[in-house]
Each structure stands twice: as C-alpha cells, then as structure tokens.
Scaffold this motif. Structure first.
Motif, PDB file in Angstrom:
ATOM      1  N   GLY A  24      42.543 -31.232  51.223  1.00 31.78           N
ATOM      2  CA  GLY A  24      42.928 -30.879  50.670  1.00 31.78           C
ATOM      3  C   GLY A  24      44.550 -29.291  50.422  1.00 31.78           C
ATOM      4  N   ALA A  25      44.942 -28.925  50.047  1.00 26.56           N
ATOM      5  CA  ALA A  25      45.507 -27.540  50.292  1.00 26.56           C
ATOM      6  C   ALA A  25      44.798 -26.526  50.447  1.00 26.56           C
ATOM      7  CB  ALA A  25      46.139 -27.160  49.478  1.00 26.56           C
ATOM      8  N   SER A  28      43.352 -23.272  49.182  1.00 25.04           N
ATOM      9  CA  SER A  28      42.779 -23.522  47.781  1.00 25.04           C
ATOM     10  C   SER A  28      41.823 -22.080  47.336  1.00 25.04           C
ATOM     11  CB  SER A  28      43.025 -24.679  47.246  1.00 25.04           C
ATOM     12  OG  SER A  28      42.529 -25.066  46.023  1.00 25.04           O
ATOM     13  N   LEU A  29      41.710 -21.652  46.163  1.00 28.20           N
ATOM     14  CA  LEU A  29      40.413 -20.803  45.269  1.00 28.20           C
ATOM     15  C   LEU A  29      39.375 -21.898  45.073  1.00 28.20           C
ATOM     16  CD1 LEU A  29      42.605 -19.056  43.177  1.00 28.20           C
ATOM     17  CD2 LEU A  29      41.580 -18.203  45.333  1.00 28.20           C
ATOM     18  N   ALA A  30      39.720 -22.981  45.429  1.00 21.94           N
ATOM     19  CA  ALA A  30      38.582 -23.916  44.720  1.00 21.94           C
ATOM     20  C   ALA A  30      37.661 -24.511  45.826  1.00 21.94           C
ATOM     21  CB  ALA A  30      39.219 -25.393  43.378  1.00 21.94           C
ATOM     22  N   GLU A  31      38.943 -24.529  47.183  1.00 24.40           N
ATOM     23  CA  GLU A  31      38.298 -25.350  48.134  1.00 24.40           C
ATOM     24  C   GLU A  31      36.174 -24.348  48.741  1.00 24.40           C
ATOM     25  OE1 GLU A  31      40.718 -25.817  52.372  1.00 24.40           O
ATOM     26  OE2 GLU A  31      40.549 -23.564  51.879  1.00 24.40           O
ATOM     27  N   LYS A  32      35.678 -25.397  48.606  1.00 26.18           N
ATOM     28  CA  LYS A  32      34.097 -25.083  49.084  1.00 26.18           C
ATOM     29  C   LYS A  32      34.437 -24.521  50.351  1.00 26.18           C
ATOM     30  CE  LYS A  32      31.927 -27.364  45.629  1.00 26.18           C
ATOM     31  NZ  LYS A  32      30.711 -27.843  44.996  1.00 26.18           N
ATOM     32  N   ASN A  33      33.388 -24.339  51.115  1.00 23.66           N
ATOM     33  CA  ASN A  33      33.645 -23.388  53.091  1.00 23.66           C
ATOM     34  C   ASN A  33      32.712 -24.084  53.209  1.00 23.66           C
ATOM     35  OD1 ASN A  33      36.084 -21.693  53.568  1.00 23.66           O
ATOM     36  ND2 ASN A  33      34.743 -20.348  51.535  1.00 23.66           N
ATOM     37  N   PRO A  55      36.107 -34.135  53.270  1.00 25.43           N
ATOM     38  CA  PRO A  55      35.520 -34.178  51.932  1.00 25.43           C
ATOM     39  C   PRO A  55      37.008 -33.817  51.079  1.00 25.43           C
ATOM     40  CG  PRO A  55      33.590 -34.283  52.745  1.00 25.43           C
ATOM     41  CD  PRO A  55      35.077 -33.550  53.868  1.00 25.43           C
ATOM     42  N   GLU A  56      36.871 -33.920  49.926  1.00 25.09           N
ATOM     43  CA  GLU A  56      37.902 -32.843  49.235  1.00 25.09           C
ATOM     44  C   GLU A  56      37.912 -31.978  48.448  1.00 25.09           C
ATOM     45  OE1 GLU A  56      40.244 -34.318  45.096  1.00 25.09           O
ATOM     46  OE2 GLU A  56      39.341 -36.098  45.836  1.00 25.09           O
ATOM     47  N   GLY A  57      38.383 -31.256  49.138  1.00 24.21           N
ATOM     48  CA  GLY A  57      38.381 -29.815  48.250  1.00 24.21           C
ATOM     49  C   GLY A  57      37.007 -28.764  49.666  1.00 24.21           C
ATOM     50  N   SER A  58      37.306 -29.786  50.901  1.00 24.73           N
ATOM     51  CA  SER A  58      36.402 -28.452  51.493  1.00 24.73           C
ATOM     52  C   SER A  58      36.941 -27.605  52.889  1.00 24.73           C
ATOM     53  CB  SER A  58      35.298 -29.920  52.405  1.00 24.73           C
ATOM     54  OG  SER A  58      36.034 -30.173  52.949  1.00 24.73           O
ATOM     55  N   ARG A  59      36.857 -26.681  53.275  1.00 23.12           N
ATOM     56  CA  ARG A  59      36.926 -26.137  54.116  1.00 23.12           C
ATOM     57  C   ARG A  59      35.801 -25.676  55.838  1.00 23.12           C
ATOM     58  NH1 ARG A  59      38.224 -19.778  55.144  1.00 23.12           N
ATOM     59  NH2 ARG A  59      39.330 -20.587  57.167  1.00 23.12           N
ATOM     60  N   LEU A  60      36.640 -27.238  56.394  1.00 22.80           N
ATOM     61  CA  LEU A  60      35.179 -27.063  57.188  1.00 22.80           C
ATOM     62  C   LEU A  60      35.403 -26.328  58.207  1.00 22.80           C
ATOM     63  CD1 LEU A  60      34.776 -31.053  57.854  1.00 22.80           C
ATOM     64  CD2 LEU A  60      33.897 -30.418  55.884  1.00 22.80           C
ATOM     65  N   LEU A  61      34.440 -25.542  58.531  1.00 27.31           N
ATOM     66  CA  LEU A  61      34.522 -24.994  59.802  1.00 27.31           C
ATOM     67  C   LEU A  61      33.442 -25.163  60.505  1.00 27.31           C
ATOM     68  CD1 LEU A  61      34.657 -21.631  57.860  1.00 27.31           C
ATOM     69  CD2 LEU A  61      35.854 -22.320  59.451  1.00 27.31           C
ATOM     70  N   ALA A  62      33.698 -25.594  62.138  1.00 28.47           N
ATOM     71  CA  ALA A  62      33.244 -25.966  63.175  1.00 28.47           C
ATOM     72  C   ALA A  62      32.546 -24.968  64.248  1.00 28.47           C
ATOM     73  CB  ALA A  62      33.027 -27.679  63.446  1.00 28.47           C
ATOM     74  N   PRO A  63      32.289 -24.636  64.833  1.00 28.44           N
ATOM     75  CA  PRO A  63      32.276 -23.241  65.937  1.00 28.44           C
ATOM     76  C   PRO A  63      31.357 -23.949  66.736  1.00 28.44           C
ATOM     77  CG  PRO A  63      30.941 -22.142  64.104  1.00 28.44           C
ATOM     78  CD  PRO A  63      31.177 -24.338  63.521  1.00 28.44           C
ATOM     79  N   ASP A  64      32.023 -23.454  68.323  1.00 36.00           N
ATOM     80  CA  ASP A  64      30.595 -24.222  69.097  1.00 36.00           C
ATOM     81  C   ASP A  64      29.643 -22.890  69.355  1.00 36.00           C
ATOM     82  OD1 ASP A  64      31.470 -26.469  69.946  1.00 36.00           O
ATOM     83  OD2 ASP A  64      32.832 -25.218  71.375  1.00 36.00           O
ATOM     84  N   LEU A  65      28.146 -22.254  69.302  1.00 31.80           N
ATOM     85  CA  LEU A  65      27.416 -21.765  69.207  1.00 31.80           C
ATOM     86  C   LEU A  65      27.782 -20.699  70.967  1.00 31.80           C
ATOM     87  CD1 LEU A  65      24.359 -23.047  67.937  1.00 31.80           C
ATOM     88  CD2 LEU A  65      25.516 -22.042  67.297  1.00 31.80           C
ATOM     89  N   GLN A 262      30.226 -35.392  50.443  1.00 31.30           N
ATOM     90  CA  GLN A 262      31.634 -34.565  49.331  1.00 31.30           C
ATOM     91  C   GLN A 262      30.670 -35.203  48.505  1.00 31.30           C
ATOM     92  OE1 GLN A 262      35.043 -35.712  48.834  1.00 31.30           O
ATOM     93  NE2 GLN A 262      34.139 -33.720  47.560  1.00 31.30           N
ATOM     94  N   ASN A 263      29.580 -36.086  47.892  1.00 29.81           N
ATOM     95  CA  ASN A 263      28.741 -36.036  46.482  1.00 29.81           C
ATOM     96  C   ASN A 263      27.536 -34.590  46.850  1.00 29.81           C
ATOM     97  OD1 ASN A 263      29.545 -37.939  45.880  1.00 29.81           O
ATOM     98  ND2 ASN A 263      27.986 -39.223  46.736  1.00 29.81           N
ATOM     99  N   PHE A 264      27.518 -34.721  48.215  1.00 28.61           N
ATOM    100  CA  PHE A 264      26.700 -33.119  48.144  1.00 28.61           C
ATOM    101  C   PHE A 264      27.679 -31.907  47.830  1.00 28.61           C
ATOM    102  CE2 PHE A 264      24.464 -29.664  50.572  1.00 28.61           C
ATOM    103  CZ  PHE A 264      23.092 -29.823  50.083  1.00 28.61           C
ATOM    104  N   LEU A 265      28.658 -32.123  47.864  1.00 33.12           N
ATOM    105  CA  LEU A 265      29.106 -30.197  47.673  1.00 33.12           C
ATOM    106  C   LEU A 265      29.578 -30.658  46.039  1.00 33.12           C
ATOM    107  CD1 LEU A 265      32.054 -30.650  50.870  1.00 33.12           C
ATOM    108  CD2 LEU A 265      30.065 -29.226  50.363  1.00 33.12           C
ATOM    109  N   ASP A 266      29.868 -31.717  45.934  1.00 34.16           N
ATOM    110  CA  ASP A 266      30.546 -31.532  44.061  1.00 34.16           C
ATOM    111  C   ASP A 266      29.055 -31.417  43.643  1.00 34.16           C
ATOM    112  OD1 ASP A 266      32.995 -33.075  45.124  1.00 34.16           O
ATOM    113  OD2 ASP A 266      31.927 -35.152  43.981  1.00 34.16           O
ATOM    114  N   ARG A 267      28.010 -31.203  43.865  1.00 33.41           N
ATOM    115  CA  ARG A 267      26.365 -30.677  43.145  1.00 33.41           C
ATOM    116  C   ARG A 267      25.859 -29.782  43.905  1.00 33.41           C
ATOM    117  NH1 ARG A 267      21.228 -31.992  45.099  1.00 33.41           N
ATOM    118  NH2 ARG A 267      21.650 -33.778  46.969  1.00 33.41           N
TER     119      ARG A 267
END
Length: 268
Positions: A24-25, A28-33, A55-65, A262-267
């Motif tokens: 999404g945008a 956005s304040l509604a983004e879930k990290n 997933p909609e409304g998400s901000r995915l952060l995928a680092p290398d350990l 997506q479903n997990f983030l929604d709940r």
C-alpha cells in the motif's frame, strides 16, 4: 516494490543489509511492520515472493542476519542467539520501529521466539514457518564436518538447499545458492550448534500474543508433530499444516503463506 537499504544499527552491532516492501502507500500510519527472519544457509531473498506481493497494509522488513548474505559479521563474530536478537533490536531501532509482527523460518523461527520473549510488548504476534522447536534442534555429531564442507562444495550446497524445498524448486535457485555461500565460515557449523544449545521451553508460556505455526506435511527436518508441539507451547498458539510442502513454505507455497500472513496481520 522491494527496496534495498543498509542502515547502521546500535554501536557495536553489525551492519545489516535488508529488503523493504510496502503493501500500500509507503509511510501510511495504518501500516503494520513485519520483521521477517530467515533461516540457516539462507538470507533475505528467501522472502522474495512475499515481498514481491506484500500483504495489504503491511511494511515488510527482511534483513540478512549478521554473518549472512550481505550483512557484515563483525570482527569477532561467533554465532549466538544473543547476537542475533540484539542485532535485530538495533535494526528496528535504527528505523524507528517500535512494534513489529515477527515472521521466522526454520532457525529464524527460533530467533523470533527469543526476540518476542525479550520484549513481548514490542512484538505482538509471531508467524513461524517450519520453526526449530523451542527445546532446541539437535544435530548429530557426524553432521558437523559435513556442514563445514558445504562451504567449499557448491554442488553439495545446491543439493542441500533443494532438499529443503522438494515440492518446488524456484527459478532463482542459483541466487539462493550464491546467498548461502556468503555465510560466515563460522556459521556453517556454528549455527547448528547454537540451535542445539538454545531452549525457551520454560519461557514460552509467558508469551500471550497470537502464534501461528505453519509447516509442511512432507517436512522431515521439522516434522508436523514437532511443529504442532511448538504451537502448543504458547497459550495462543495454532498450527496449520500445508499439504505437499517440505521445509520451505514461503518458497513452495508462497500464495498460501501470503494469504495466511494477510489473515494473521488482520487479527494480530
């Protein structure tokens, strides 16, 4: 669209490379990290198909350990759970992320459990894919020389990775082999030894956020019985079994995993 960035984390911790994607945008304040933690012999590109369609409304952060992929290991690197947990806390601090849902695969599932227990308020939920069990994952002694040998044998390394995703070998498998080969020399056997020594069995019951454990019915490394037992360790744990999948659900069944996330983030 995935983005590449390389922030500095806390002083004294390694420099982490990562990929970022927005469902999404951006901003956005509604983004879930969502902090996505890869497993052993892997890196951020194991999440490739999820961050291509986040997933909609998400901000995915995928680092290398630390000591994986494009992340620096540090001068006196020794694989340890504390090092990985501290580095990820610092990574989130560097991005001003106060709260994040955790997604961890295999060894990354064990790291996610330790991270969540270190600050349950910061991590309100966990989705664990074929996770190493809370009581530790034992590796037979005879395997350690074989793990070390993979550093110098690309063909054997490729075969080992393919065994972790038998139901679907992605077209970018050579990129994953290349990424695995970048692992710090101490990690080839060191990470397995670390997993055999770490346990959160006695602490899991104090984490009350939702925990979704996803595994494949053909996984021999973390069999369904182990994944189900992991879910039972947590008060709000749940287990989902994927048919025909071995050890890498995000690669073998990315559509299903994306829907579950997506479903997990929604709940969460």
């Amino acid at each position: 669209m995935a983005q590449r960035s390389e922030p500095w984390v806390r002083p004294g911790t390694p420099h982490l490379s990562y990929l970022e994607a927005h469902g999404g945008a951006s901003g956005s304040l509604a983004e879930k990290n969502v902090l996505m933690i890869h497993g052993n012999f892997s890196g951020k590109n194991w999440w490739r198909e999820l961050y291509e369609e986040p997933p909609e409304g998400s901000r995915l952060l995928a680092p290398d350990l630390p000591g994986f992929g494009d992340s620096l290991a540090g001068r006196h690197f020794v694989p340890s759970m504390k090092l990985y947990v501290d580095a990820l806390h610092g990574f989130l601090d560097s991005l001003d992320v106060d709260e994040a849902v955790l997604v961890g695969h295999s060894m990354g599932g064990a790291v996610a459990m330790q991270l969540a227990l270190s600050d349950p308020d910061r991590f309100p939920g966990m989705m664990l894919l074929s996770p190493a069990p809370p009581g530790g994952l034992q590796t037979p002694d005879y395997m350690y020389p074989l793990l070390k040998a993979l550093r110098h044998d690309r063909r054997a390394l490729r075969r080992a990775l393919k065994r972790m995703m038998r139901s679907r070998i992605p077209e970018y498998i050579e990129e994953l082999v290349e990424e695995a080969g970048k692992m710090h020399p101490k990690g080839f056997a060191g990470n397995a030894r670390m997993l055999s020594e770490e346990s959160v069995n006695g602490e899991a019951s104090r984490y009350h956020g939702p925990v979704l454990v996803v595994s494949g019915d053909r996984d021999t490394l973390v069999p369904p019985s182990s994944a189900e037992a992991t879910a039972r360790r947590f008060p709000a744990g749940e287990h989902v079994l994927l048919s025909g999948v071995t050890h890498s659900p995000q690669i073998e069944a990315p559509g299903k995993v994306g829907s579950l996330l997506q479903n997990f983030l929604d709940r969460a």
